[in-house]
Design a protein around this motif. Structure first.
Motif, mmCIF file in Angstrom:
data_model
loop_
_atom_site.group_PDB
_atom_site.id
_atom_site.type_symbol
_atom_site.label_atom_id
_atom_site.label_comp_id
_atom_site.label_asym_id
_atom_site.label_seq_id
_atom_site.Cartn_x
_atom_site.Cartn_y
_atom_site.Cartn_z
ATOM 1 N N GLU A 7 0.836 -1.209 0.000
ATOM 2 C CA GLU A 7 0.000 0.000 0.000
ATOM 3 C C GLU A 7 0.870 1.259 0.000
ATOM 4 O O GLU A 7 0.622 2.208 -0.730
ATOM 5 N N PHE A 8 1.954 1.236 0.827
ATOM 6 C CA PHE A 8 2.755 2.464 0.954
ATOM 7 C C PHE A 8 3.627 2.708 -0.272
ATOM 8 O O PHE A 8 3.807 3.843 -0.689
ATOM 9 N N ILE A 11 1.298 4.231 -2.869
ATOM 10 C CA ILE A 11 1.018 5.661 -2.655
ATOM 11 C C ILE A 11 2.234 6.491 -3.081
ATOM 12 O O ILE A 11 2.119 7.472 -3.820
ATOM 13 N N PHE A 15 1.001 8.257 -6.334
ATOM 14 C CA PHE A 15 0.131 9.358 -5.891
ATOM 15 C C PHE A 15 0.882 10.475 -5.164
ATOM 16 O O PHE A 15 0.490 11.627 -5.271
ATOM 17 N N ILE A 33 -0.084 15.122 1.743
ATOM 18 C CA ILE A 33 0.004 13.671 1.934
ATOM 19 C C ILE A 33 1.086 13.310 2.951
ATOM 20 O O ILE A 33 2.174 13.886 2.931
ATOM 21 N N GLY A 34 0.823 12.337 3.828
ATOM 22 C CA GLY A 34 1.843 11.820 4.735
ATOM 23 C C GLY A 34 1.481 11.970 6.191
ATOM 24 O O GLY A 34 2.094 11.338 7.048
ATOM 25 N N ASP A 35 0.502 12.787 6.509
ATOM 26 C CA ASP A 35 0.096 12.918 7.915
ATOM 27 C C ASP A 35 -1.318 12.348 8.056
ATOM 28 O O ASP A 35 -1.891 11.830 7.112
ATOM 29 N N ASP A 36 -1.886 12.446 9.267
ATOM 30 C CA ASP A 36 -3.227 11.902 9.467
ATOM 31 C C ASP A 36 -4.290 12.725 8.748
ATOM 32 O O ASP A 36 -5.320 12.200 8.338
ATOM 33 N N LEU A 94 -8.347 11.290 -2.514
ATOM 34 C CA LEU A 94 -8.701 10.147 -3.367
ATOM 35 C C LEU A 94 -8.808 8.899 -2.504
ATOM 36 O O LEU A 94 -7.817 8.478 -1.902
ATOM 37 N N LEU A 96 -9.245 5.155 -2.969
ATOM 38 C CA LEU A 96 -9.100 4.254 -4.108
ATOM 39 C C LEU A 96 -9.283 2.820 -3.621
ATOM 40 O O LEU A 96 -8.568 2.380 -2.720
ATOM 41 N N LEU A 124 -3.519 16.932 -5.146
ATOM 42 C CA LEU A 124 -3.902 15.782 -4.320
ATOM 43 C C LEU A 124 -3.302 15.971 -2.924
ATOM 44 O O LEU A 124 -2.084 16.095 -2.785
ATOM 45 N N GLY A 126 -4.324 13.935 -0.089
ATOM 46 C CA GLY A 126 -4.424 12.763 0.780
ATOM 47 C C GLY A 126 -5.384 11.765 0.188
ATOM 48 O O GLY A 126 -5.896 11.957 -0.912
ATOM 49 N N GLY A 127 -5.600 10.682 0.931
ATOM 50 C CA GLY A 127 -6.504 9.667 0.408
ATOM 51 C C GLY A 127 -6.516 8.434 1.271
ATOM 52 O O GLY A 127 -6.093 8.456 2.438
ATOM 53 N N ASP A 128 -6.995 7.365 0.681
ATOM 54 C CA ASP A 128 -7.055 6.085 1.360
ATOM 55 C C ASP A 128 -6.959 5.019 0.284
ATOM 56 O O ASP A 128 -7.427 5.221 -0.838
ATOM 57 N N THR A 129 -6.317 3.899 0.599
ATOM 58 C CA THR A 129 -6.112 2.862 -0.403
ATOM 59 C C THR A 129 -6.548 1.534 0.182
ATOM 60 O O THR A 129 -6.048 1.126 1.239
HETATM 61 P P1 ADP Z 1 -4.366 6.694 8.030
HETATM 62 O O1 ADP Z 1 -4.142 5.281 8.434
HETATM 63 O O2 ADP Z 1 -3.997 7.708 9.036
HETATM 64 O O3 ADP Z 1 -5.734 6.918 7.435
HETATM 65 P P2 ADP Z 1 -2.967 5.907 5.657
HETATM 66 O O4 ADP Z 1 -1.937 4.995 6.177
HETATM 67 O O5 ADP Z 1 -4.211 5.328 5.064
HETATM 68 O O6 ADP Z 1 -3.336 6.957 6.812
HETATM 69 O O7 ADP Z 1 -2.322 6.853 4.561
HETATM 70 C C1 ADP Z 1 -1.033 7.439 4.773
HETATM 71 C C2 ADP Z 1 -0.976 8.773 4.069
HETATM 72 O O8 ADP Z 1 -1.120 8.561 2.663
HETATM 73 C C3 ADP Z 1 -2.086 9.725 4.489
HETATM 74 O O9 ADP Z 1 -1.575 11.046 4.496
HETATM 75 C C4 ADP Z 1 -3.120 9.575 3.380
HETATM 76 O O10 ADP Z 1 -3.853 10.780 3.218
HETATM 77 C C5 ADP Z 1 -2.239 9.275 2.181
HETATM 78 N N1 ADP Z 1 -2.908 8.398 1.172
HETATM 79 C C6 ADP Z 1 -3.392 7.138 1.328
HETATM 80 N N2 ADP Z 1 -3.894 6.654 0.171
HETATM 81 C C7 ADP Z 1 -3.743 7.642 -0.749
HETATM 82 C C8 ADP Z 1 -4.065 7.766 -2.125
HETATM 83 N N3 ADP Z 1 -4.653 6.795 -2.814
HETATM 84 N N4 ADP Z 1 -3.767 8.943 -2.721
HETATM 85 C C9 ADP Z 1 -3.177 9.946 -2.029
HETATM 86 N N5 ADP Z 1 -2.837 9.895 -0.748
HETATM 87 C C10 ADP Z 1 -3.110 8.747 -0.098
#
Ligand code: ADP
Ligand code: MG
Length: 325
Positions: A7-8, A11, A15, A33-36, A94, A96, A124, A126-129
């Motif tokens: 996942e990391f 990203i 992204f 991107i990179g923080d909570d 995003l 995803l 962009l 931040g997001g979640d994957t």
């Molecule tokens: P958390 O567990 O705190 O929700 P994540 O581990 O899911 O954080 O995500 C780590 C970082 O990467 C966060 O800053 C999040 O916004 C970013 N991120 C996760 N998925 C994506 C994506 N598909 N596109 C852009 N940023 C992303």
């Protein structure tokens, strides 16, 4: 299928890249991107405009959609809501969901997304994957001077109703989506209307102070103008002969079908908006193609050539209402 990706890695590789995240010194986005959470700072005196759209494979786009075009479309349709409010884009997130992390698919998708993000001036943040059936949720955030957003509830009796551009091509494109790579430029024009929709960001901002209400056409002109009628507590009267139909739609379909595509087909992402007489001159001095298609009057509902129309638009849960049992 390409090599496995965590996942990391995914990203970082697709992204968290400058083409998508923009200038790190952007004062509107002190943390990305990179923080909570990301942090956004709209300019003083501005409000934050926020909207989210989910695109599910097989519902909102064909499973075989070319990933680069899908990336562009996903952002363009989301940004269209900012256009409809007269907001200036700032950032988007995003979420995803992917069945499998396929590097070739992700690379093309992120290239399309990056190109659209540069085109619309939105980054962009931040997001979640997650893993699951392919779906994309994009939340867009923009800024608009306090009190100046183009809402759906501001239209008044006597206002003219206008649309940008021409309509129907994106709807007709759905018939041709399996003809990607077609050599007929007319088919490519339809596919382009679907994959690279209008999303009138600059125009939306220039409508501030001119339009009394606005909406983007995602579910079809009559359905979306119906939202203005309802929220503004007015009747809207539309003249079918004034609706600007995309020239390729006119060429490739019967006149009934062309009118259906332009008035009820969705996915155009042009703007429909209302303008009081006092602002028409200012509207017509803007360097954009607009067409007057009707007017607002006292009453309720949507009327096409004087006849009331049922304007459902696309409804995800239309079939039955189990709650009533
Ligand atoms: P958390 O567990 O705190 O929700 P994540 O581990 O899911 O954080 O995500 C780590 C970082 O990467 C966060 O800053 C999040 O916004 C970013 N991120 C996760 N998925 C994506 C994506 N598909 N596109 C852009 N940023 C992303
Ligand atoms: Mg998370």
């Amino acid at each position: 299928m390409s090599q496995a990706l965590s996942e990391f890695d995914l990203i970082a590789r697709f992204f968290d890249v400058q083409a998508l995240t923009g200038n790190p010194l952007n004062p509107s986005i002190p943390l990305s991107i990179g923080d909570d959470c990301a942090l956004l700072s709209p300019a003083p005196g501005y409000q934050l405009a926020v909207s989210v759209d989910t695109l599910v494979a097989g519902v909102h786009f064909p499973l075989a959609a070319p990933p680069e075009r899908l990336g562009w479309r996903a952002l363009a349709v989301s940004v269209s809501d900012l256009a409809a409010m007269g907001a200036r884009p700032l950032g988007f997130t995003l979420a995803l969901t992917l069945p499998m992390p396929d590097s070739a698919w992700l690379e093309a998708f992120s290239a399309g997304l990056a190109a659209a993000s540069q085109h619309y001036g939105i980054v962009l943040v931040g997001g979640d994957t997650t893993q699951g059936p392919l779906s994309l949720s994009l939340q867009v955030m923009g800024e608009v001077p306090a009190g100046q957003a183009l809402r759906r509830d501001g239209a008044k009796e006597g206002d003219g109703i206008y649309v940008t551009g021409s309509l129907g091509a994106a709807h007709l494109a759905l018939d041709y989506l399996n003809q990607q790579g077609s050599l007929d430029p007319r088919i490519e024009a339809l596919l382009s209307a679907y994959y690279e929709p209008a999303s009138c960001i600059t125009f939306g901002q220039s409508l501030r102070g001119i339009a009394s209400a606005a909406v983007d056409i995602s579910d079809g002109l009559l359905a979306d103008i119906g939202h203005i009628a309802k929220r503004s507590q007015l009747a809207v009267l539309i003249d079918s002969s004034a609706i600007p139909i995309h020239p390729v739609v006119k060429e490739l379909s019967s006149s009934d079908r062309a009118l259906y595509a332009a008035s009820r087909g969705g996915d155009d992402y042009q703007l429909a908006f209302c303008v009081p007489e006092a602002h028409v001159e200012a509207l017509l001095s803007l360097p954009f193609q607009v067409t007057k298609i009707g007017r607002c009057q006292a009453g309720s509902g949507v009327f096409l050539d004087g006849a009331p129309v049922h304007v459902g638009g696309y409804q995800h849960f239309e079939v039955s209402d189990d709650n009533s049992r």
